[in-house]
Scaffold this motif. Sequence first.
Motif, mmCIF file in Angstrom:
data_model
loop_
_atom_site.group_PDB
_atom_site.id
_atom_site.type_symbol
_atom_site.label_atom_id
_atom_site.label_comp_id
_atom_site.label_asym_id
_atom_site.label_seq_id
_atom_site.Cartn_x
_atom_site.Cartn_y
_atom_site.Cartn_z
ATOM 1 N N PRO A 51 2.562 -21.940 -17.417
ATOM 2 C CA PRO A 51 2.291 -20.786 -16.717
ATOM 3 C C PRO A 51 2.905 -19.603 -17.714
ATOM 4 N N CYS A 54 13.917 -23.868 -12.804
ATOM 5 C CA CYS A 54 13.245 -23.195 -13.957
ATOM 6 C C CYS A 54 13.779 -22.031 -14.368
ATOM 7 N N CYS A 113 7.834 -16.332 -12.481
ATOM 8 C CA CYS A 113 6.189 -17.091 -12.552
ATOM 9 C C CYS A 113 5.458 -16.859 -11.192
ATOM 10 N N PRO A 140 12.812 -28.207 -14.453
ATOM 11 C CA PRO A 140 11.437 -29.091 -15.038
ATOM 12 C C PRO A 140 12.072 -29.933 -16.028
ATOM 13 N N CYS A 189 10.717 -25.306 -7.974
ATOM 14 C CA CYS A 189 10.938 -24.632 -9.213
ATOM 15 C C CYS A 189 12.338 -23.794 -9.268
ATOM 16 N N ARG A 239 3.518 -18.934 -10.332
ATOM 17 C CA ARG A 239 3.189 -20.302 -9.578
ATOM 18 C C ARG A 239 4.458 -20.739 -9.184
ATOM 19 N N ALA A 240 5.700 -20.136 -9.187
ATOM 20 C CA ALA A 240 6.940 -20.763 -8.751
ATOM 21 C C ALA A 240 6.978 -21.084 -7.424
ATOM 22 N N CYS A 299 7.112 -28.133 -17.048
ATOM 23 C CA CYS A 299 6.958 -27.271 -15.929
ATOM 24 C C CYS A 299 6.623 -28.476 -14.779
ATOM 25 N N HIS A 300 7.016 -27.985 -13.613
ATOM 26 C CA HIS A 300 6.821 -29.222 -12.483
ATOM 27 C C HIS A 300 5.379 -29.176 -12.122
ATOM 28 N N HIS A 301 4.594 -28.043 -12.277
ATOM 29 C CA HIS A 301 3.199 -27.960 -11.584
ATOM 30 C C HIS A 301 2.373 -28.001 -12.823
ATOM 31 N N PHE A 349 12.112 -19.877 -15.830
ATOM 32 C CA PHE A 349 10.985 -18.932 -15.531
ATOM 33 C C PHE A 349 10.695 -18.512 -14.314
ATOM 34 N N ALA A 350 11.307 -19.159 -13.459
ATOM 35 C CA ALA A 350 10.857 -19.014 -11.942
ATOM 36 C C ALA A 350 10.807 -17.528 -11.430
HETATM 37 S S1 SF4 Z 1 8.298 -25.130 -13.288
HETATM 38 FE FE1 SF4 Z 1 6.268 -24.329 -14.137
HETATM 39 S S2 SF4 Z 1 5.424 -23.475 -12.144
HETATM 40 FE FE2 SF4 Z 1 7.590 -23.649 -11.545
HETATM 41 S S3 SF4 Z 1 8.558 -21.529 -12.257
HETATM 42 FE FE3 SF4 Z 1 8.597 -22.983 -13.983
HETATM 43 S S4 SF4 Z 1 6.782 -22.564 -15.176
HETATM 44 FE FE4 SF4 Z 1 6.582 -21.717 -13.288
#
Ligand code: SF4
Length: 338
Positions: A263, A300, A306, A318, A313, A308-309, A330-332, A302-303
């Motif tokens: 993401p 994460c 993000c 991750p 996350c 998609r968090a 990334c988890h997803h 970036f959560a």
């Molecule tokens: S693990 Fe992936 S989906 Fe989750 S916050 Fe980080 S980048 Fe976004």
Amino acid sequence: MPADSRSPAPSHPPRAQTRHPVDRETLPSEALLSVSGLRVRFGGVDVVRGVSFDVRTGEVLALTGESGAGKSLTARALLGMLPREATADGTVLLHGTPVTPADRGRRIAIVPQDALSALSPVHPVGDQIALALRSVQGLTRKDARSRAQQALAEVGITAAASRAHPHELSGGMRQRAVIALATVNTPDLLIADEPTTSLDPTTQDAVLTLLRERCTATGASLLLVTHALDTARSHADHVAVMYAGTIAEYGPTDHVLNRPLSPYTTALLASLPTADTPPRTRLPTLPGKPPTPGETTAGCAFAPRCPRATDLCRTQHPEPRALDQRIVTCHHAALEPR
Ligand code: SF4
């Protein structure tokens, strides 16, 4: 200044140290440089947090991401040029053996952001290249001067301009001179840290193309540090996208920049105009800011930014994993059904 720096070049210049040019269509697969678990720490705070990547023989790898992602610190750690207060650990192998201080400057060379700071202000550029040849290859003064002029001609600098001091050259010419200086002793690896930031856009692309051509001609690999994804797209074989001191996504340029799985990569790409973007379109921007060094998050990094968090996350870091010929943290991340 060397006393004989303005003497005419011999009619038969000495042969340069040469390596076979790279056929970019059939790059060898072995790693020239292998970086594993690299950490850079300032006073107990990890700013680069376990970065791993390979640079294959003859390839261009772009290290990209927003300012503060840790790109330049990663490059400086490889060059042994970290600030005194920083420490680094991890494994850095060149041709399978640990990089030594003697490798830096000989087998690994730098093309810096600011050409003026890399060149001596008191010597003509031709003399500076001749001096590098003499100190590394032990050439005679005459042969070094001749080879230096040849190296400058290879980057489009005339014999007359080779007698100029750096301040007498344009920014683009200075950066060409630095490329000649960096490649003249045929290093295995060039590390270029935002090498065209101070140049206008037209000159930027010409200088990057030249840099890549010189690498191809001398068989050198290139680690290109750039915040510009379009630069990575145009010039790199592989891309590693960094965020908050880690690698978010790493793989072939076509995969990462045309079919991103992270993401973060997707968000960076969405903020760039494309050929189809109508004029005056307001492009999406990434909300929020990257975490400051030392700012810890349970999950994460970036959560908070993000789209998609999920709860996962926000609570679990991750781990990097292999997916579709690349590494994604990334988890997803998942392949979309085609
Ligand atoms: S693990 Fe992936 S989906 Fe989750 S916050 Fe980080 S980048 Fe976004």
